[in-house]
Design an enzyme around this catalytic site. Sequence first.
Site, short mmCIF file in Angstrom:
data_model
loop_
_atom_site.label_atom_id
_atom_site.label_comp_id
_atom_site.label_asym_id
_atom_site.label_seq_id
_atom_site.Cartn_x
_atom_site.Cartn_y
_atom_site.Cartn_z
N CYS A 1 83.91 7.61 -17.54
CA CYS A 1 82.68 7.14 -18.17
C CYS A 1 81.75 8.28 -18.57
O CYS A 1 81.36 8.41 -19.73
CB CYS A 1 81.98 6.17 -17.23
SG CYS A 1 80.35 5.70 -17.75
N GLY B 1 90.09 -2.51 -30.63
CA GLY B 1 89.21 -2.86 -29.50
C GLY B 1 87.99 -1.96 -29.57
O GLY B 1 87.80 -1.22 -30.54
N GLU C 1 95.16 -3.36 -36.98
CA GLU C 1 95.08 -4.24 -35.81
C GLU C 1 96.21 -5.27 -35.88
O GLU C 1 96.41 -5.91 -36.91
CB GLU C 1 93.70 -4.94 -35.79
CG GLU C 1 93.56 -6.08 -34.79
CD GLU C 1 93.82 -5.66 -33.35
OE1 GLU C 1 93.16 -4.73 -32.88
OE2 GLU C 1 94.69 -6.28 -32.70
N ALA D 1 94.61 3.80 -29.95
CA ALA D 1 93.66 3.10 -29.07
C ALA D 1 94.23 1.71 -28.80
O ALA D 1 93.68 0.70 -29.23
CB ALA D 1 92.29 3.02 -29.75
N ASP E 1 88.47 0.01 -13.19
CA ASP E 1 89.55 -0.10 -14.17
C ASP E 1 90.95 -0.25 -13.58
O ASP E 1 91.88 -0.57 -14.32
CB ASP E 1 89.55 1.15 -15.09
CG ASP E 1 88.53 1.04 -16.21
OD1 ASP E 1 87.67 0.16 -16.15
OD2 ASP E 1 88.60 1.88 -17.14
N HIS F 1 56.40 -10.01 -31.02
CA HIS F 1 56.50 -9.85 -32.47
C HIS F 1 55.87 -8.54 -32.90
O HIS F 1 54.80 -8.20 -32.38
CB HIS F 1 55.76 -11.01 -33.17
CG HIS F 1 55.76 -10.87 -34.67
ND1 HIS F 1 56.87 -11.15 -35.43
CD2 HIS F 1 54.79 -10.43 -35.53
CE1 HIS F 1 56.59 -10.92 -36.70
NE2 HIS F 1 55.34 -10.48 -36.79
C1 LIG Z 1 86.28 6.46 -25.18
C2 LIG Z 1 85.77 5.47 -24.16
C3 LIG Z 1 84.54 4.87 -24.36
C4 LIG Z 1 84.07 3.96 -23.43
N1 LIG Z 1 82.84 3.39 -23.64
C5 LIG Z 1 82.38 2.50 -22.74
C6 LIG Z 1 81.09 1.92 -22.91
O1 LIG Z 1 80.38 2.21 -23.87
N2 LIG Z 1 80.66 1.06 -21.97
C7 LIG Z 1 81.43 0.71 -20.88
O2 LIG Z 1 80.99 -0.09 -20.06
N3 LIG Z 1 82.65 1.23 -20.71
C8 LIG Z 1 83.13 2.13 -21.59
N4 LIG Z 1 84.36 2.69 -21.39
C9 LIG Z 1 85.14 2.27 -20.20
C10 LIG Z 1 84.65 3.01 -18.94
O3 LIG Z 1 84.73 4.40 -19.16
C11 LIG Z 1 85.49 2.59 -17.76
O4 LIG Z 1 85.47 1.20 -17.63
C12 LIG Z 1 84.95 3.22 -16.48
O5 LIG Z 1 84.94 4.62 -16.54
C13 LIG Z 1 85.80 2.77 -15.29
O6 LIG Z 1 85.27 3.32 -14.13
P1 LIG Z 1 86.15 3.57 -12.84
O7 LIG Z 1 85.20 4.04 -11.79
O8 LIG Z 1 86.98 2.40 -12.56
O9 LIG Z 1 87.18 4.73 -13.23
P2 LIG Z 1 87.08 6.10 -14.00
O10 LIG Z 1 85.80 6.29 -14.68
O11 LIG Z 1 88.31 6.17 -14.80
O12 LIG Z 1 87.15 7.17 -12.85
C14 LIG Z 1 88.28 7.34 -12.06
C15 LIG Z 1 88.26 8.71 -11.43
O13 LIG Z 1 89.29 8.78 -10.45
C16 LIG Z 1 89.87 10.07 -10.50
N5 LIG Z 1 91.22 10.00 -9.92
C17 LIG Z 1 92.27 9.28 -10.36
N6 LIG Z 1 93.33 9.44 -9.54
C18 LIG Z 1 92.94 10.29 -8.57
C19 LIG Z 1 93.58 10.84 -7.43
N7 LIG Z 1 94.83 10.55 -7.11
N8 LIG Z 1 92.89 11.68 -6.66
C20 LIG Z 1 91.59 12.01 -6.96
N9 LIG Z 1 90.93 11.51 -8.00
C21 LIG Z 1 91.59 10.65 -8.80
C22 LIG Z 1 89.87 10.41 -11.97
O14 LIG Z 1 89.95 11.82 -12.15
C23 LIG Z 1 88.54 9.83 -12.42
O15 LIG Z 1 87.51 10.79 -12.35
C24 LIG Z 1 84.84 3.64 -22.29
C25 LIG Z 1 86.09 4.24 -22.09
C26 LIG Z 1 86.55 5.15 -23.01
C27 LIG Z 1 87.88 5.80 -22.77
#
Ligand SMILES: Cc1cc2nc3c(=O)[nH]c(=O)nc-3n(C[C@H](O)[C@H](O)[C@H](O)COP(=O)(O)OP(=O)(O)OC[C@H]3O[C@@H](n4cnc5c(N)ncnc54)[C@H](O)[C@@H]3O)c2cc1C
Length: 470
Positions: free
Chosen positions: A42, A186, A207, A273, A316, A449
Site C-alpha cells: 500500500c 479493474g 477487458e 493487471a 490480501d 451548499h
Molecule cells: C498499484 C496498486 C494500487 C492500489 N491502490 C489501492 C487504493 O487506492 N486503495 C486501496 O484500498 N487499496 C489499493 N491497493 C490494494 C492495497 O495495496 C492492498 O489491499 C493492501 O496493501 C493489502 O494490505 P496487506 O497488509 O494485506 O498486505 P501488503 O500491503 O501486501 O503487505 C504485505 C507485506 O508482507 C511482507 N511479506 C510477505 N511475505 C513475507 C515473509 N515471508 N516474511 C516477511 N515479510 C513478508 C511483504 O513484503 C509486504 O510488505 C492497491 C494495490 C496496488 C498494487
Amino acid sequence: MAENYDLIVLGSGPGGYVAAIRAAQLGLKVAIVERENLGGICLNWGCIPTKALLRSAEIYHYMQHAGDYGLAAEKISADIAAVVKRSRGVAKQLNQGVTHLMKKNKIAVHMGDGKMTGQASDKTRKLSVTKDGKTEELTAKNIILATGARARDLPGTPADGKRVWTYRHAMTPPEMPTKLLVIGSGAIGIEFASFYNDMGADVTVVEMMDRIVPVEDADVSAFLEKALKKQGMTIMTGAGVSDVKVTDKGVSAKLKDKAGKESVAEFSHVIVAIGIVPNTADIGLKELGVAMDDRGFLKTDDMCRTNVEGLWAIGDITAPPWLAHKASHEGVIAAEAIAGKHPHAMDARNIPGCTYCHPQIASVGLTEAKAKEAGYEVKVGMFPFIGNGKAIALGEAEGFTKTVFDAKTGELLGAHMIGAEVTEMIQGYTIGKTLETTEAELMHTVFPHPTISESMHESVLAAYGRALHI
Ligand SMILES: Cc1cc2nc3c(=O)[nH]c(=O)nc-3n(C[C@H](O)[C@H](O)[C@H](O)COP(=O)(O)OP(=O)(O)OC[C@H]3O[C@@H](n4cnc5c(N)ncnc54)[C@H](O)[C@@H]3O)c2cc1C
C-alpha cells in the site's frame, strides 16, 4: 534462545502494521516481521505512490485546460522521471512514518523472511526470521499472518520490467510509453490507463468481461467507458489478448474483439493487471494444515481466525475485497480479539471501494443488479453532476450519483458515484450504511451548499421522485 512475544505479526502492510499498533495499545508485547519495506504494498508500491502519480497527471491535465478557466499556461511539458521521483519520495516519507509509529508503540521490528515452524498442536506458535543467511527464532501465543499479495503474471509471458510491466514496473517506468496496452480493467489497470493517457500515451484497455470496472454498478461502467473514450482511449470489452511477444521495437499482441475478430497490434509497452496472487508459499502454511480456498486465499472466521489455534490472517491473503482499509480494519479486529476484547465483526457490504481514475469512481454496498439478484424490490435515484452548481463552477460537471434503496423498508442498500472528488464523498454513505440508515435520515440531513455532495442528497430525493434540481 527464542525471543518470546504475546503477538507476532508477519508482514507490515496496512493490515499488519495497524494490527501491531492496536495490539500494542492494548498492552501486548508485539513484534512485526517484514522482508522488504515497512508499510507493505500500500505505502510503497500501491495506494499511495499511484495517487502521487495520478496527482501529477491531474495537474498536467488542468494545465492543458487552463484556457477553460480564463488562464494561460504555455510551453507545458511533462518529465516522467521527475513525476516518478516525486511519487517515490512520497512513498519513502510514509515508509519512514511507519518506522516512527513502530518505535512510538514499542513494537519490535525484525527485518527478514518469516516462516512458521512447529506443529499445529503446539500451544506456542513459532516463527523463524532469516536475513543474510542468519536465522533468529521467535515465539508467541498468537501470530497474525498479513503477507499480502503480488501481481498475477500473464500465462506464458512473465513481466520483464522492460516492455511487459506489472504495477511495480508501471510505477517506476524506465521510459514513457508511447503506445500502451493495459490488460485488465479493474481498479489497478484503469488507474494506470488513466495516468498514462493523461500523460500523453496512446492507451488501449482490453477487458475480458462485457464491461470495464466490472465490480462496479453497470451505469458507472458505461459512463466511465464513454468518458475514457472521449479522452482518446481505446476500450475493448468482451475481448481477449493472446500471443504477447516482446519484439525489437516493443510488444506485439493478438487481440480478439467482442465479435471474435482477431488482429495483431504493436505496442511500446504492456501493463498486465489481471489480478493478484496471495503470498502464501514458503511461510509454513501447508506444514501446519492451514485451510485455504480454491484460489489459495486463507479461510478465516469473522474474527480473522484461521483453522489453526493461535493463527490469524488478515488483508490480501484472505477473501476479497483486496483493499488497504479492509486489511487495516481486519488488523484491528484480530488484535482486539487476541487481547480478549469483543470487536464487532466486519460487514463486507459496508466496505467502500474507490478508483482514482479520471473521472474518479467510488461505491459502497450493493449495485442495482446485485440488489435485484438478492431479491430486493428496489427504488433507485440518479442525479447528474450537470444539475449541481459547485460541479459546474469547478468545470467538473461530468459525473453522477446513484443510490439504491430497499423499496419495502427504505434501507440504503448501495451508493455509486462517478466524477470529481467522489472518493472523498463516498464516506458519507458509508457512515449511513454502518448506521443502517434509511432514505428518511438521508433526506433529513442538511448538505452544505455549494458542494458536489449535494448530488448525494438529490440522488436520494430522486429515488423517491422528489429531486429538486432536475
Ligand atoms: C498499484 C496498486 C494500487 C492500489 N491502490 C489501492 C487504493 O487506492 N486503495 C486501496 O484500498 N487499496 C489499493 N491497493 C490494494 C492495497 O495495496 C492492498 O489491499 C493492501 O496493501 C493489502 O494490505 P496487506 O497488509 O494485506 O498486505 P501488503 O500491503 O501486501 O503487505 C504485505 C507485506 O508482507 C511482507 N511479506 C510477505 N511475505 C513475507 C515473509 N515471508 N516474511 C516477511 N515479510 C513478508 C511483504 O513484503 C509486504 O510488505 C492497491 C494495490 C496496488 C498494487
